[in-house]
Motif scaffolding. Structure first.
Motif, short mmCIF file in Angstrom:
data_model
loop_
_atom_site.label_atom_id
_atom_site.label_comp_id
_atom_site.label_asym_id
_atom_site.label_seq_id
_atom_site.Cartn_x
_atom_site.Cartn_y
_atom_site.Cartn_z
N ASN A 79 0.57 -1.27 -0.11
CA ASN A 79 0.12 0.07 0.41
C ASN A 79 0.98 1.14 0.00
OD1 ASN A 79 1.24 -0.48 2.66
ND2 ASN A 79 -0.68 1.09 3.28
N ARG A 80 2.15 1.31 -0.24
CA ARG A 80 2.83 2.51 0.25
C ARG A 80 3.52 2.66 -1.33
NH1 ARG A 80 2.75 5.33 4.38
NH2 ARG A 80 4.40 6.61 4.04
N GLU A 81 3.29 3.71 -1.93
CA GLU A 81 4.08 3.61 -3.31
C GLU A 81 5.52 4.18 -3.04
OE1 GLU A 81 1.88 6.11 -6.58
OE2 GLU A 81 3.74 6.98 -7.07
N LEU A 82 6.36 4.04 -4.05
CA LEU A 82 7.93 4.56 -4.19
C LEU A 82 8.27 5.90 -4.70
CD1 LEU A 82 11.00 4.20 -3.32
CD2 LEU A 82 11.15 3.31 -4.98
N VAL A 83 8.49 6.71 -4.32
CA VAL A 83 8.67 8.00 -4.93
C VAL A 83 10.04 9.23 -5.15
CG1 VAL A 83 6.06 9.85 -4.64
CG2 VAL A 83 7.99 9.47 -3.03
N GLN A 84 10.60 8.21 -4.73
CA GLN A 84 12.58 8.08 -4.55
C GLN A 84 13.39 7.36 -3.50
OE1 GLN A 84 14.31 12.34 -4.14
NE2 GLN A 84 15.32 12.21 -5.71
N ALA A 85 14.24 6.63 -4.38
CA ALA A 85 15.33 6.18 -3.38
C ALA A 85 16.26 6.37 -3.19
CB ALA A 85 14.79 4.66 -3.56
N VAL A 140 15.25 0.44 -7.43
CA VAL A 140 14.60 -0.83 -6.35
C VAL A 140 13.19 -0.78 -7.79
CG1 VAL A 140 12.89 0.36 -4.90
CG2 VAL A 140 15.46 1.07 -4.49
N ASN A 141 13.04 0.23 -8.27
CA ASN A 141 11.76 -0.08 -9.17
C ASN A 141 11.96 -1.56 -10.35
OD1 ASN A 141 10.75 -0.13 -12.54
ND2 ASN A 141 9.17 0.78 -10.62
N TYR A 142 13.35 -1.59 -10.60
CA TYR A 142 13.97 -2.79 -11.41
C TYR A 142 13.72 -3.89 -10.35
CZ TYR A 142 16.38 -0.83 -15.09
OH TYR A 142 16.70 -0.16 -16.68
N TRP A 143 14.29 -3.44 -8.59
CA TRP A 143 13.76 -4.98 -7.87
C TRP A 143 12.97 -4.65 -7.94
CZ3 TRP A 143 11.40 -4.54 -3.46
CH2 TRP A 143 11.74 -5.27 -2.18
N GLN A 144 11.65 -4.07 -8.00
CA GLN A 144 10.40 -4.69 -7.46
C GLN A 144 9.22 -5.32 -8.92
OE1 GLN A 144 9.03 -0.03 -7.04
NE2 GLN A 144 7.71 -0.76 -5.46
N GLN A 145 10.24 -4.71 -10.12
CA GLN A 145 9.45 -5.15 -11.16
C GLN A 145 10.20 -6.92 -11.32
OE1 GLN A 145 10.32 -3.68 -14.62
NE2 GLN A 145 10.63 -1.85 -13.99
N GLU A 146 11.31 -7.34 -10.36
CA GLU A 146 11.51 -8.69 -9.89
C GLU A 146 10.53 -9.89 -8.92
OE1 GLU A 146 15.34 -10.24 -11.49
OE2 GLU A 146 15.81 -9.92 -9.74
N LYS A 168 11.03 -0.27 -18.02
CA LYS A 168 10.79 -2.09 -18.24
C LYS A 168 12.30 -3.04 -18.31
CE LYS A 168 6.74 -0.98 -17.25
NZ LYS A 168 7.09 -0.60 -15.88
N LEU A 169 12.25 -4.08 -16.96
CA LEU A 169 13.27 -4.70 -17.46
C LEU A 169 12.48 -5.53 -18.41
CD1 LEU A 169 14.24 -7.03 -13.59
CD2 LEU A 169 15.28 -5.79 -15.40
N LYS A 170 14.28 -5.99 -19.56
CA LYS A 170 13.63 -6.67 -20.42
C LYS A 170 13.84 -8.47 -20.16
CE LYS A 170 13.85 -3.54 -24.03
NZ LYS A 170 13.91 -2.56 -23.39
N PRO A 171 13.46 -9.26 -20.78
CA PRO A 171 13.26 -10.53 -19.58
C PRO A 171 15.09 -11.05 -20.13
CG PRO A 171 11.90 -10.75 -22.16
CD PRO A 171 12.81 -9.14 -21.11
#
Lengths: 56, 291
Positions: free
Chosen positions: B33-39, B107-113, B288-291
């Motif tokens: 329920n939390r959205e990352l705005v910056q890391a 962190v966004n890549y980590w979230q995508q995984e 976006k992470l590419k496969p």
């Protein structure tokens, strides 16, 4: 707006410059082949399931 | 290689960059329920000795900088690593103290995984700013405190995650058809039905569907107030209700091929809105992470 967008996208994907004019008689007896119907139904199902991320 | 005229030359890849790995546990740091705005990654640059600074200044009077690049390290299923450049900046031997890097993309890549139990692995590479015999070797004298307990807790690398509570700042899913739209309506997805049979030009051309639910995003978003942010965030601009994911619309159309009329399936992209979200204008779009 939606109508314009819809028409423009359809013409672009069919690589048409203008809207084809078809008479009712042209399509009245047209049968949609099974393979076309099957593809349509599978795309429709997929469209309902997996959204394409557009990014923010 | 394989050239008739040039003999193959074998050699070793040589880099005099110094690298250190940083591993951050992400457990319970980014609940759904939390959205990352910056890391933000904060590294403490240890002071260089006065002797080094003097010698550097003498040899390279105008150039005692090095480059520091941050990579996201993706640990793949087969055990190999792949790195992605996340942020890079120049650093001077004459400075000391905390410096920051924006690692939101990592962190966004980590979230995508989606491997929530895996840590976030970053690599800090300190390398020459320029290439060539005359370039400064200042990178040899730049050192950051590491995660090694020997360096102490006080100056250990820090990963700051700035998030927003989605309950307060997010969209609210689908609009309630029974509640009329008003100024206070929170960003939501509104059902709108497009009746294709109303478009005269589709007659005898679009055979299916007769219409479809297109949806659109309406409503307003909770705005950020400067005092809410305990850090300088350049995107604290107007938050608006945006389309964030769409789906295609398949159609069956009749087309002329020669003197025959056949049917064809066409998939129109971005026709159906699947999700609405609140986001700040100008926020960078995460890759976006590419496969």
């Amino acid at each position: 707006q939606m109508e314009e967008k819809f028409q423009e996208s359809l013409l672009r994907q069919l690589q048409l410059n203008e809207i084809p004019v078809l008479e009712k008689a042209d399509v009245e007896h047209l049968v949609i082949p099974d393979h076309v119907r099957t593809k349509y139904v599978s795309l429709m199902k997929r469209s309902a399931e997996e959204p394409s991320p557009r990014g923010k | 290689r394989h050239s008739q005229t040039i003999a193959e030359i074998m050699g070793r890849f040589f880099s005099d960059a110094s690298n250190q790995l940083l591993v951050f546990s992400m457990k319970d740091r980014l609940p759904p329920n939390r959205e990352l705005v910056q890391a933000v990654l904060r590294l403490f640059q240890k002071p260089s000795s006065k002797g080094v600074i003097r010698k550097q200044h003498k040899m390279f009077p105008f150039h005692s900088y090095a480059s520091v690049t941050i990579y996201w390290v993706q640990v793949r299923e087969d055990g190999t690593n792949r790195t992605y450049v996340i942020d890079s900046r120049r650093v001077s031997t004459q400075e000391t103290g905390w410096i920051t890097f924006d690692v939101s993309q990592a962190v966004n890549y980590w979230q995508q995984e989606g491997k929530v139990n895996q840590p976030l692995v970053l690599e800090v590479s300190i390398h020459r700013e320029n290439i060539g015999p005359m370039s400064s070797n200042a990178h040899k004298f730049i050192h950051f405190s590491s995660q090694n307990p020997v360096d102490g807790e006080l100056h250990a690398p820090q990963l700051q995650l700035h998030t927003l509570d989605m309950e307060e700042y997010g969209a609210h899913g689908n609009c309630d058809p029974d509640i009329p739209l008003s100024r206070g309506t929170r960003c939501c997805r509104r059902e709108t039905y497009i009746n294709l049979q109303e478009f005269k030009w589709t007659e005898n051309w679009i055979l299916d569907p007769p219409g479809f639910k297109a949806y659109d995003c309406v409503g307003s978003c909770q705005q950020l107030k400067k005092e809410h942010l305990n850090f300088r965030w350049p995107f604290a601009t107007q938050r608006k209700c945006h389309v964030t994911s769409t789906a295609p619309l398949p159609l069956i159309v009749a087309v002329k091929e020669g003197d025959k009329i056949v049917t064809k399936v066409v998939n129109l992209y971005n026709m159906k809105v699947m999700q609405c979200s609140c986001s700040s204008e100008g926020m960078p779009v995460m890759k976006k992470l590419k496969p």
